[in-house]
Motif scaffolding. Structure first.
Motif, PDB file in Angstrom:
ATOM      1  N   ILE A   1      -6.330   2.306   3.804  1.00 35.85           N
ATOM      2  CA  ILE A   1      -5.255   2.765   2.925  1.00 35.85           C
ATOM      3  C   ILE A   1      -5.167   1.934   1.655  1.00 35.85           C
ATOM      4  O   ILE A   1      -4.663   2.412   0.636  1.00 35.85           O
ATOM      5  CB  ILE A   1      -3.897   2.759   3.649  1.00 35.85           C
ATOM      6  CG1 ILE A   1      -3.506   1.337   4.103  1.00 35.85           C
ATOM      7  CG2 ILE A   1      -3.907   3.713   4.834  1.00 35.85           C
ATOM      8  CD1 ILE A   1      -2.096   1.239   4.665  1.00 35.85           C
TER       9      ILE A   1
ATOM     10  N   HIS B   1       6.427   0.970   8.167  1.00 43.47           N
ATOM     11  CA  HIS B   1       5.132   0.703   8.799  1.00 43.47           C
ATOM     12  C   HIS B   1       4.297  -0.326   8.042  1.00 43.47           C
ATOM     13  O   HIS B   1       3.265  -0.775   8.550  1.00 43.47           O
ATOM     14  CB  HIS B   1       4.326   2.005   8.956  1.00 43.47           C
ATOM     15  CG  HIS B   1       3.817   2.575   7.666  1.00 43.47           C
ATOM     16  ND1 HIS B   1       4.596   3.358   6.844  1.00 43.47           N
ATOM     17  CD2 HIS B   1       2.606   2.467   7.058  1.00 43.47           C
ATOM     18  CE1 HIS B   1       3.882   3.714   5.789  1.00 43.47           C
ATOM     19  NE2 HIS B   1       2.679   3.182   5.886  1.00 43.47           N
TER      20      HIS B   1
ATOM     21  N   LYS C   1      -2.947   5.919  -3.839  1.00 37.74           N
ATOM     22  CA  LYS C   1      -2.049   4.782  -3.640  1.00 37.74           C
ATOM     23  C   LYS C   1      -1.330   4.417  -4.934  1.00 37.74           C
ATOM     24  O   LYS C   1      -1.935   4.409  -6.007  1.00 37.74           O
ATOM     25  CB  LYS C   1      -2.848   3.592  -3.126  1.00 37.74           C
ATOM     26  CG  LYS C   1      -2.101   2.262  -3.103  1.00 37.74           C
ATOM     27  CD  LYS C   1      -3.027   1.131  -2.674  1.00 37.74           C
ATOM     28  CE  LYS C   1      -2.464  -0.224  -3.050  1.00 37.74           C
ATOM     29  NZ  LYS C   1      -3.341  -1.334  -2.652  1.00 37.74           N
TER      30      LYS C   1
ATOM     31  N   HIS D   1       0.824  -1.212   0.000  1.00 33.34           N
ATOM     32  CA  HIS D   1       0.000   0.000   0.000  1.00 33.34           C
ATOM     33  C   HIS D   1       0.859   1.263   0.000  1.00 33.34           C
ATOM     34  O   HIS D   1       0.588   2.221   0.738  1.00 33.34           O
ATOM     35  CB  HIS D   1      -0.944  -0.004   1.199  1.00 33.34           C
ATOM     36  CG  HIS D   1      -1.715  -1.266   1.370  1.00 33.34           C
ATOM     37  ND1 HIS D   1      -2.249  -1.958   0.299  1.00 33.34           N
ATOM     38  CD2 HIS D   1      -2.031  -1.990   2.476  1.00 33.34           C
ATOM     39  CE1 HIS D   1      -2.875  -3.040   0.752  1.00 33.34           C
ATOM     40  NE2 HIS D   1      -2.748  -3.078   2.067  1.00 33.34           N
TER      41      HIS D   1
ATOM     42  N   CYS E   1      -6.989   3.816  -1.096  1.00 30.30           N
ATOM     43  CA  CYS E   1      -6.738   5.248  -1.272  1.00 30.30           C
ATOM     44  C   CYS E   1      -6.561   5.561  -2.754  1.00 30.30           C
ATOM     45  O   CYS E   1      -5.809   4.870  -3.450  1.00 30.30           O
ATOM     46  CB  CYS E   1      -5.484   5.644  -0.501  1.00 30.30           C
ATOM     47  SG  CYS E   1      -4.877   7.312  -0.862  1.00 30.30           S
TER      48      CYS E   1
ATOM     49  N   CYS F   1      -2.002   8.333   0.677  1.00 25.86           N
ATOM     50  CA  CYS F   1      -1.741   9.721   1.078  1.00 25.86           C
ATOM     51  C   CYS F   1      -1.769   9.939   2.585  1.00 25.86           C
ATOM     52  O   CYS F   1      -1.093  10.840   3.102  1.00 25.86           O
ATOM     53  CB  CYS F   1      -2.738  10.657   0.401  1.00 25.86           C
ATOM     54  SG  CYS F   1      -4.442  10.539   1.043  1.00 25.86           S
ATOM     55  N   GLY F   2      -2.560   9.140   3.313  1.00 27.43           N
ATOM     56  CA  GLY F   2      -2.633   9.283   4.752  1.00 27.43           C
ATOM     57  C   GLY F   2      -3.582  10.353   5.254  1.00 27.43           C
ATOM     58  O   GLY F   2      -3.819  10.469   6.462  1.00 27.43           O
ATOM     59  N   ILE F   3      -4.151  11.162   4.348  1.00 24.03           N
ATOM     60  CA  ILE F   3      -4.998  12.281   4.786  1.00 24.03           C
ATOM     61  C   ILE F   3      -6.404  12.251   4.207  1.00 24.03           C
ATOM     62  O   ILE F   3      -7.269  12.989   4.679  1.00 24.03           O
ATOM     63  CB  ILE F   3      -4.336  13.631   4.455  1.00 24.03           C
ATOM     64  CG1 ILE F   3      -4.096  13.757   2.944  1.00 24.03           C
ATOM     65  CG2 ILE F   3      -3.034  13.796   5.228  1.00 24.03           C
ATOM     66  CD1 ILE F   3      -3.566  15.119   2.526  1.00 24.03           C
TER      67      ILE F   3
ATOM     68  N   CYS G   1      -8.046   6.854   3.921  1.00 24.91           N
ATOM     69  CA  CYS G   1      -6.878   6.610   4.766  1.00 24.91           C
ATOM     70  C   CYS G   1      -7.204   6.837   6.240  1.00 24.91           C
ATOM     71  O   CYS G   1      -6.815   6.051   7.114  1.00 24.91           O
ATOM     72  CB  CYS G   1      -5.720   7.506   4.346  1.00 24.91           C
ATOM     73  SG  CYS G   1      -4.904   7.001   2.805  1.00 24.91           S
ATOM     74  N   ARG G   2      -7.925   7.910   6.520  1.00 28.20           N
ATOM     75  CA  ARG G   2      -8.206   8.260   7.912  1.00 28.20           C
ATOM     76  C   ARG G   2      -9.220   7.333   8.560  1.00 28.20           C
ATOM     77  O   ARG G   2      -9.357   7.317   9.784  1.00 28.20           O
ATOM     78  CB  ARG G   2      -8.657   9.714   8.005  1.00 28.20           C
ATOM     79  CG  ARG G   2      -7.563  10.700   7.593  1.00 28.20           C
ATOM     80  CD  ARG G   2      -7.919  12.130   7.892  1.00 28.20           C
ATOM     81  NE  ARG G   2      -7.978  12.372   9.339  1.00 28.20           N
ATOM     82  CZ  ARG G   2      -8.336  13.548   9.878  1.00 28.20           C
ATOM     83  NH1 ARG G   2      -8.667  14.561   9.079  1.00 28.20           N
ATOM     84  NH2 ARG G   2      -8.364  13.693  11.185  1.00 28.20           N
TER      85      ARG G   2
END
Length: 344
Positions: free
Chosen positions: A102, A128, A108, A87, A105, A91-93, A97-98
């Protein structure tokens, strides 16, 4: 170092190239690849049937050993044996993702098709996304963690197999066989595996060797009649559609009981297919689509493999070097094998 690269858009355009050692960041590790699995996605990329961003080194199923560590990485050490979730570049945001998704996403870019992947000697990965390989598990077995996690995510976490369920798995490729073993591990009462004529010599034979008694060649047997007979006319509690074939997708609607479940993870090779939609509505079917993997599915996959509930070694039919990529791709596409590994 040598790498198998998709060089540009279009059918084909795959070749072995000399590439530099990857640079790794403060939050990444450098992994010496030991084994890398050939996925149906790789074959779809060969045929220009899956999203990808060339030029990119192919391959997203891998196992290996950490050889270098970024300065911010605390939880890993050199020499750790690892596998990793593909993955990368999520973007994580965004909302997905939140909320812990993920894997889907929109930003991705997975290793192997979005960025450089594992069909080479060394691979960089965000720390991670890694999981430690359990003691006693070989690199070759561990390289099948990703497809096992796909099966676990769809069958156990999405469709939620229940003890006693009658489960039909359409498709006897790697994902189909792994899904069948996952269903059996969860206590399914009976698991039926389907295939076609070209699957008889290797895939359906392997299904029988794995202990599945109900193995059906749909080119020779009527799967609807077979399932109705096995279920006293009721239909299957769950159908796992892992073939991507239009006829099988419609058969899944026919063989699932009223208020039953279908989980779909087989990718078609067409832009559109015809589906008997009304039949699904009138049966009140619970149809779910499953894509990629989640963190829990990786943990469960590694545990199921390590404890022997899912046996991955019988699925490995090809152990080859990069130079044999084209023949191996062809064999797998033609059903002459199940899972191919590049060994480094």
């Amino acid at each position: 170092m040598k790498a198998l690269v998709k060089t540009r858009k279009g059918e084909g355009f795959i070749e072995i190239q000399e590439v530099p050692m990857p640079d790794y960041s403060a939050n990444e590790v450098l992994i010496e690849v030991k084994a890398a699995g050939i996925c149906g996605t790789d074959i779809h990329i060969y045929h220009d049937e899956h999203p990808y961003w060339p030029p990119a080194i192919m391959g997203h199923e891998f196992s290996g050993k950490i050889v270098k560590i970024g300065r911010n990485v605390k939880q890993w050490e050199k020499g750790d044996r690892v596998v990793g979730e593909p993955h990368t570049k999520a973007c994580g945001i965004c909302y997905l993702c939140r909320t812990g998704n993920i894997q889907i996403c929109p930003h991705k870019r997975s290793i192997g098709w979005g960025i450089d992947g594992a069909f080479t000697n060394y691979l960089k990965m965000p720390s991670h996304l890694l999981h430690k390989i359990p003691e006693g598990l070989s690199y070759e077995e561990a390289a099948l963690t990703e497809p096992t996690a796909v099966a676990v995510n769809s069958v156990l976490l999405t469709a939620k197999v229940e003890p006693g369920d009658i489960v039909v798995v359409e498709g006897s490729g790697p994902i189909g066989l792994l899904s069948a073993m996952a269903a059996r591990a969860a206590g399914a009462g009976k698991v039926v595996i389907t295939g076609i004529d070209r699957d008889e010599k290797v895939r359906l034979k392997t299904a029988r060797l794995l202990g599945f008694e109900e193995v059906v060649n749909v080119d020779k047997e009527n799967i609807v009649e077979k399932v109705l007979h096995l279920t006293q006319g009721r239909g299957a509690d769950l159908v796992v559609e892992a073939s991507g074939a239009e006829d099988s997708i419609n058969k899944s609607i026919q063989i699932t009981r009223r208020l039953g479940r279908i989980v779909i993870l087989g990718i078609t090779r067409k832009k559109q297919i015809r589906v008997n939609w009304n039949d699904a509505i009138f049966k009140g079917l619970n149809v779910k689509f499953s894509f990629s993997t989640t963190y829990p599915s990786w943990r469960r996959a590694l545990s199921l493999i390590a404890k022997g509930f899912i046996k991955v070694s019988p699925l490995i039919t090809h152990k080859v070097n990069l130079e044999e990529w084209e023949k191996t791709f062809n064999d797998l596409e033609e059903g002459k094998g199940i899972k191919g590994l590049f060994i480094f």
